[in-house]
Design a protein around this motif. Structure first.
Motif, short mmCIF file in Angstrom:
data_model
loop_
_atom_site.label_atom_id
_atom_site.label_comp_id
_atom_site.label_asym_id
_atom_site.label_seq_id
_atom_site.Cartn_x
_atom_site.Cartn_y
_atom_site.Cartn_z
N LYS A 126 0.94 -1.32 0.01
CA LYS A 126 -0.12 -0.02 -0.04
C LYS A 126 0.93 1.31 0.21
O LYS A 126 1.93 1.28 0.86
CB LYS A 126 -0.96 -0.10 1.05
CG LYS A 126 -1.86 1.32 1.44
CD LYS A 126 -2.58 1.09 2.53
CE LYS A 126 -3.84 2.24 2.74
NZ LYS A 126 -4.47 2.21 3.94
N SER A 127 0.41 2.31 -0.91
CA SER A 127 1.09 3.48 -0.77
C SER A 127 0.03 4.56 -0.40
O SER A 127 -1.15 4.63 -0.82
CB SER A 127 1.60 3.88 -2.16
OG SER A 127 0.72 3.76 -3.10
N ASN A 128 0.48 5.60 0.42
CA ASN A 128 -0.59 6.37 0.87
C ASN A 128 -1.05 7.60 0.21
O ASN A 128 -2.00 8.22 0.16
CB ASN A 128 0.04 6.98 2.29
CG ASN A 128 0.06 5.85 3.31
OD1 ASN A 128 -0.50 4.96 3.40
ND2 ASN A 128 1.11 6.00 3.92
N GLY A 129 -0.45 8.28 -0.68
CA GLY A 129 -0.52 9.18 -1.78
C GLY A 129 -0.67 10.47 -0.98
O GLY A 129 -0.06 10.58 0.22
N GLU A 130 -1.18 11.35 -1.44
CA GLU A 130 -1.31 12.99 -0.96
C GLU A 130 -2.54 12.70 0.11
O GLU A 130 -3.40 12.15 0.07
CB GLU A 130 -1.69 13.89 -1.86
CG GLU A 130 -0.51 14.09 -2.95
CD GLU A 130 -0.96 15.30 -3.97
OE1 GLU A 130 -0.34 15.56 -4.70
OE2 GLU A 130 -2.22 15.62 -3.97
N GLU A 163 3.37 14.02 -1.14
CA GLU A 163 3.16 14.23 -2.37
C GLU A 163 2.97 12.71 -2.90
O GLU A 163 2.72 11.59 -1.96
CB GLU A 163 4.63 14.22 -3.21
CG GLU A 163 5.69 13.65 -2.69
CD GLU A 163 6.93 13.73 -3.31
OE1 GLU A 163 7.99 12.96 -2.63
OE2 GLU A 163 7.17 14.78 -3.89
N ASN A 164 2.36 12.21 -4.16
CA ASN A 164 2.07 11.01 -4.46
C ASN A 164 3.32 10.17 -4.39
O ASN A 164 4.41 10.11 -4.84
CB ASN A 164 1.64 11.04 -6.00
CG ASN A 164 0.48 11.24 -6.08
OD1 ASN A 164 -0.64 11.29 -5.28
ND2 ASN A 164 -0.17 12.14 -7.26
N ARG A 190 -2.92 6.49 -9.69
CA ARG A 190 -2.90 5.32 -8.88
C ARG A 190 -2.31 4.15 -9.79
O ARG A 190 -2.77 3.43 -10.61
CB ARG A 190 -4.22 4.69 -8.54
CG ARG A 190 -5.00 5.94 -7.71
CD ARG A 190 -6.22 5.40 -6.94
NE ARG A 190 -6.99 6.51 -6.36
CZ ARG A 190 -7.50 5.84 -5.13
NH1 ARG A 190 -7.90 4.83 -4.98
NH2 ARG A 190 -8.49 7.08 -4.46
N ILE A 191 -0.78 3.95 -9.55
CA ILE A 191 -0.27 3.03 -10.38
C ILE A 191 0.33 1.74 -9.78
O ILE A 191 0.57 1.83 -8.26
CB ILE A 191 1.11 3.79 -11.05
CG1 ILE A 191 0.45 4.84 -11.99
CG2 ILE A 191 2.00 2.80 -11.74
CD1 ILE A 191 1.54 5.88 -12.36
N VAL A 228 3.94 0.27 -5.91
CA VAL A 228 2.48 1.10 -5.94
C VAL A 228 2.88 2.55 -5.95
O VAL A 228 3.94 3.00 -5.39
CB VAL A 228 1.50 0.73 -4.92
CG1 VAL A 228 0.89 -0.64 -5.08
CG2 VAL A 228 2.33 0.60 -3.55
N TYR A 229 2.05 3.14 -6.59
CA TYR A 229 2.25 4.78 -6.65
C TYR A 229 0.88 5.48 -6.52
O TYR A 229 0.06 5.00 -6.95
CB TYR A 229 3.09 5.20 -7.92
CG TYR A 229 3.05 6.65 -8.11
CD1 TYR A 229 4.04 7.34 -7.72
CD2 TYR A 229 2.04 7.35 -8.62
CE1 TYR A 229 4.36 8.71 -7.75
CE2 TYR A 229 2.14 8.78 -9.03
CZ TYR A 229 3.35 9.38 -8.55
OH TYR A 229 3.50 10.84 -8.81
N GLY A 230 1.16 6.80 -5.51
CA GLY A 230 -0.23 7.26 -5.55
C GLY A 230 -1.17 6.62 -4.41
O GLY A 230 -0.56 5.80 -3.54
#
Length: 224
Positions: A62-66, A86-87, A119-120, A208-210
């Motif tokens: 999991k990535s948290n994003g902004e 940031e994303n 969301r990548i 993951v990104y975003g």
């Protein structure tokens, strides 16, 4: 040469032929079902930008994003457009039980929380260390082969895609490598081909990104 020596040499040759034939007809197959962290995946819970946890037979990345809510609040208070953070990019990896000098195939069953522009998610390979790796990543419109050197993108190949659905997306990923040529399948559909791109390191993983969540149910390594 005595008859006994000749018989011994003949036995060794026949044994070698049987071994090679058996290896060729029965390639190495290893499946990690995430019951334990047998391959030493990098795990991290609540690491600021994201987390990677093995639990209940899955790998959850999991990535948290902004923090858009906090950013919007500060924008209202100070009157200047503001975002918090940031994303974020987040990855987990292990070192695969394969010989990268020989052809191999890696398959994984994944669930993507949501496909969207920022969301990548993707498959990491040729991982040397932090900031030096290749990956195949996708969002709701494109799939990319991307190479990172010291955290900078030094090469990218993009192909347009269109998905019929974008939430809780279940996919089967298949990565095939053979003598510098890479083929990537999603649900048995050939979606990306990259040629003359040798792999030097056995590190593989997921990214993951975003504000993205990727669940990996299992991963299988097949050495030809």
């Amino acid at each position: 040469m005595t008859s006994r020596s000749f018989a011994r040499i003949t036995l060794i040759i026949l044994t070698s032929i049987v071994y090679i034939t058996t290896l060729a007809s029965n390639p190495l197959i290893f499946t990690d079902d995430f019951d334990t962290n047998i391959l030493n995946w990098t795990e991290c819970e609540d690491c600021g930008s994201g987390s990677a946890i093995i639990n209940d037979g899955t790998l959850l990345l999991k990535s948290n994003g902004e923090n858009k809510t906090a950013g919007a609040l500060i924008t209202v208070l100070c009157g200047v457009p503001t975002s918090i953070g940031e994303n974020t990019f987040f990855e987990t990896h292990c070192y695969a039980p394969i010989d990268i000098t020989l052809p191999f195939e890696i398959t994984a069953n994944v669930i993507i929380d949501r496909l969207a522009d920022e969301r990548i998610c993707g498959f990491v390979f040729n991982y040397r260390d932090n900031g030096n790796f290749d990956c195949i990543n996708l969002n709701d419109k494109t799939i990319n082969y991307t190479r990172f050197v010291n955290n900078y993108i030094v090469g990218n190949i993009m192909k347009g895609l269109k998905w019929p659905y974008t939430k809780n997306v279940k996919q089967d990923w298949r990565f095939i490598y053979n003598n510098g040529n890479i083929t990537f399948y999603i649900n048995d559909i050939d979606v990306l081909n990259v040629k003359h791109m040798p792999i030097d390191f056995s590190g593989i993983g997921f990214c993951v990104y975003g504000k993205q969540t990727l669940t990996v149910d299992n991963i299988t390594f097949n050495q030809y």
